[in-house]
Design a protein around this motif. Structure first.
Motif, mmCIF file in Angstrom:
data_model
loop_
_atom_site.group_PDB
_atom_site.id
_atom_site.type_symbol
_atom_site.label_atom_id
_atom_site.label_comp_id
_atom_site.label_asym_id
_atom_site.label_seq_id
_atom_site.Cartn_x
_atom_site.Cartn_y
_atom_site.Cartn_z
ATOM 1 N N LEU A 225 0.859 -1.175 0.000
ATOM 2 C CA LEU A 225 0.000 0.000 0.000
ATOM 3 C C LEU A 225 0.895 1.224 0.000
ATOM 4 C CD1 LEU A 225 -1.291 -2.213 2.294
ATOM 5 C CD2 LEU A 225 -3.242 -0.750 1.795
ATOM 6 N N VAL A 232 -2.300 5.497 4.605
ATOM 7 C CA VAL A 232 -1.760 4.139 4.607
ATOM 8 C C VAL A 232 -1.860 3.541 6.005
ATOM 9 C CG1 VAL A 232 0.344 2.763 4.312
ATOM 10 C CG2 VAL A 232 -0.256 4.509 2.613
ATOM 11 N N LEU A 264 -9.764 -3.043 1.086
ATOM 12 C CA LEU A 264 -8.878 -2.599 0.013
ATOM 13 C C LEU A 264 -9.554 -1.522 -0.839
ATOM 14 C CD1 LEU A 264 -7.250 -5.976 -1.096
ATOM 15 C CD2 LEU A 264 -6.299 -4.199 0.380
ATOM 16 N N ALA A 267 -9.315 1.683 0.974
ATOM 17 C CA ALA A 267 -7.956 2.236 0.872
ATOM 18 C C ALA A 267 -7.768 2.917 -0.483
ATOM 19 C CB ALA A 267 -6.925 1.123 1.063
ATOM 20 N N ARG A 268 -8.268 2.243 -1.523
ATOM 21 C CA ARG A 268 -8.100 2.777 -2.869
ATOM 22 C C ARG A 268 -8.829 4.113 -3.009
ATOM 23 N NH1 ARG A 268 -9.889 -1.492 -5.670
ATOM 24 N NH2 ARG A 268 -7.980 -2.689 -5.829
ATOM 25 N N VAL A 272 -4.918 5.458 -1.874
ATOM 26 C CA VAL A 272 -3.783 4.568 -1.644
ATOM 27 C C VAL A 272 -3.647 3.617 -2.835
ATOM 28 C CG1 VAL A 272 -2.900 2.717 -0.159
ATOM 29 C CG2 VAL A 272 -4.043 4.702 0.862
ATOM 30 N N LEU A 274 -2.468 0.195 -4.578
ATOM 31 C CA LEU A 274 -2.262 -1.191 -4.145
ATOM 32 C C LEU A 274 -1.394 -1.902 -5.170
ATOM 33 C CD1 LEU A 274 -5.938 -2.077 -3.152
ATOM 34 C CD2 LEU A 274 -4.140 -1.076 -1.735
#
Lengths: 292, 139
Positions: A225, A232, A264, A267-268, A272, A274
């Motif tokens: 990440l 993060v 995930l 996060a994206r 962030v 991946l």
């Protein structure tokens, strides 16, 4: 014939005060191309020698095709262990060595050995001791492939080969195990080039089994990440982090854990990036100095 | 090849689906055997077999005993329907979220979409043009 399944149960091997293997447990199913990964001195060669029936455990057990291989004529005859040092007669020629192997190995394919010697451009008249390191590695590959043993163990054989020869070796190995299914274990500390070829991998570290899993499953557990440090940090909260690098305000974290898609996706959307974690990187992170 | 984060078998299956969707693989056309696939792309044969088994389960491919695997009739239509349904949630929603972060309004988006739609239907030389951002557009 589809190869021998292999199993270790709480396998411990000691040499005097040194514990080479410390309670190793894993399973490798019959008929696949598997990897044994470990740093120098992690116990790989001791493990492979035990699987080949060349030494007995101090405690625990190994099972090859369901039985203890030590002094078992059937499974020892069906197991071909090729070490980089070569278990060959170094003063004899390539040709005599191959002939001798044909005499002692019931599964030996002389025609295949001949083809492979040509493909690897080995000089049959040369003594093994007169071969270069790369040529000795290639001869090891010839022996491993032509023996077609139900359990074929290649201990670091490809390390001495140059890049084009390694590629040739991978292609020949893959085609060979598809055509003649059997169990093949490749051991190395260098697996970047072969990670896609492997079905399962066992990672040894300091005599213990750190991981034993399908390569594809390991792949799904690893993720890098990269992004703003705070984003993060929030994304990896509660996960097993195996490496962290800060590059100014940007942080890159490598995670090895069961990952859920929703986390995930969050996060994206927080900006962030991946990324995949190659098996070689995972290996370095898990067995590197900072993690022990 | 196979640089993505997903398991390799997922990536292989996705690649075959994409080829069926784009028409590179036609219906009733034979696909590579798992053996050919494994040796061509240098991947584990069990991994390739797992991907093809998944595609057979989904009805994208079917097996003809002793001959090989083929693209199923109607596979492209079914994949189109599924991918259309997923397009808005999986492709467009992240773009809209990013647009919101950047303060791009729905009007600006709509104008851009209509513009590139007009470009691509009007001229065949506009492919690079439609990819540029509004500010970079000097016309």
């Amino acid at each position: 014939m589809s190869g021998y399944p292999v199993a270790a149960r709480d396998l411990t091997v000691r040499f005097g005060a040194t514990t080479a293997l410390d309670g190793a447990t894993f399973d490798l199913p019959a008929g696949g191309l598997h990897g044994l990964l470990g740093r120098n001195g992690s116990g790989k060669t001791t493990l492979l020698s035990t699987l080949a029936g060349l030494r007995t455990p101090s405690s625990g057990s190994v099972l090859v095709d369901g039985v203890d291989p030590f002094e078992n004529a059937r499974v020892m005859g069906g197991t071909g262990l090729v070490r980089e040092s070569g278990d060959l007669l170094s003063d004899a020629s390539v040709r005599s060595n191959l002939r001798l192997l044909g005499d002692i190995r019931s599964t030996w394919h002389a025609d295949r050995a001949d083809e492979l010697v040509d493909l690897f451009r080995l000089d049959r008249r040369k003594a093994v001791s007169a071969l270069s390191r790369g040529q000795r590695s290639a001869l090891g590959a010839v022996v491993g492939l032509a023996s077609r043993a139900p359990l074929t163990i290649l201990d670091e054989v490809y390390l001495g080969m140059d890049a084009p020869t390694r590629q040739l070796f991978y292609d020949l190995l893959l085609a060979d195990v598809i055509e003649h299914p059997r169990t093949v274990i490749l051991s190395s500390h260098l697996i970047g080039e072969i990670e896609h070829l492997l079905e399962r991998v066992v990672i040894l570290h300091a005599g213990r089994v750190l991981l034993s899993d399908e390569v594809d499953a390991l792949r799904a557990k690893g993720v890098t990440l990269t992004g703003a440090a705070s984003a993060v940090a929030a994304a990896v909260d509660g996960l097993t982090v195996v490496a962290t690098r800060d590059l100014g305000a940007t942080r890159q974290v490598t995670v090895f854990d069961d990952l859920d898609d929703a986390r995930l996706a969050r996060a994206r959307s927080a900006g962030v990036d991946l990324g995949a974690v190659p098996l070689q990187d995972l290996f370095i992170h898990l067995t590197g100095e900072e993690s022990r | 090849m196979f640089e993505g984060r997903e398991p390799i078998y997922v990536q292989i299956a996705e690649q075959v689906r994409a080829e069926v969707l784009s028409g590179v693989l036609g219906e009733e056309e034979q696909v590579m055997s798992t053996t050919q696939y494994a040796t061509t792309y240098r991947i584990n044969p069990a991994t390739a077999a797992k991907a093809f088994a998944e595609l057979v389960d989904e009805g994208v491919l079917y097996k003809r005993r002793g001959v090989g695997m083929f693209v199923a009739a109607g596979a492209r239509g079914r994949l189109l329907a599924e991918h259309r349904a997923r397009f808005f949630t999986e492709v467009l929603d992240p773009v809209l979220a990013q647009a919101a972060v950047l303060g791009i309004t729905a009007d600006q988006l709509a104008r851009h979409i209509r513009g590139s739609a007009a470009d691509s239907s009007a001229a065949d030389s506009s492919t690079t043009d439609s990819a540029t951002e509004p500010e970079g557009d000097a016309r």
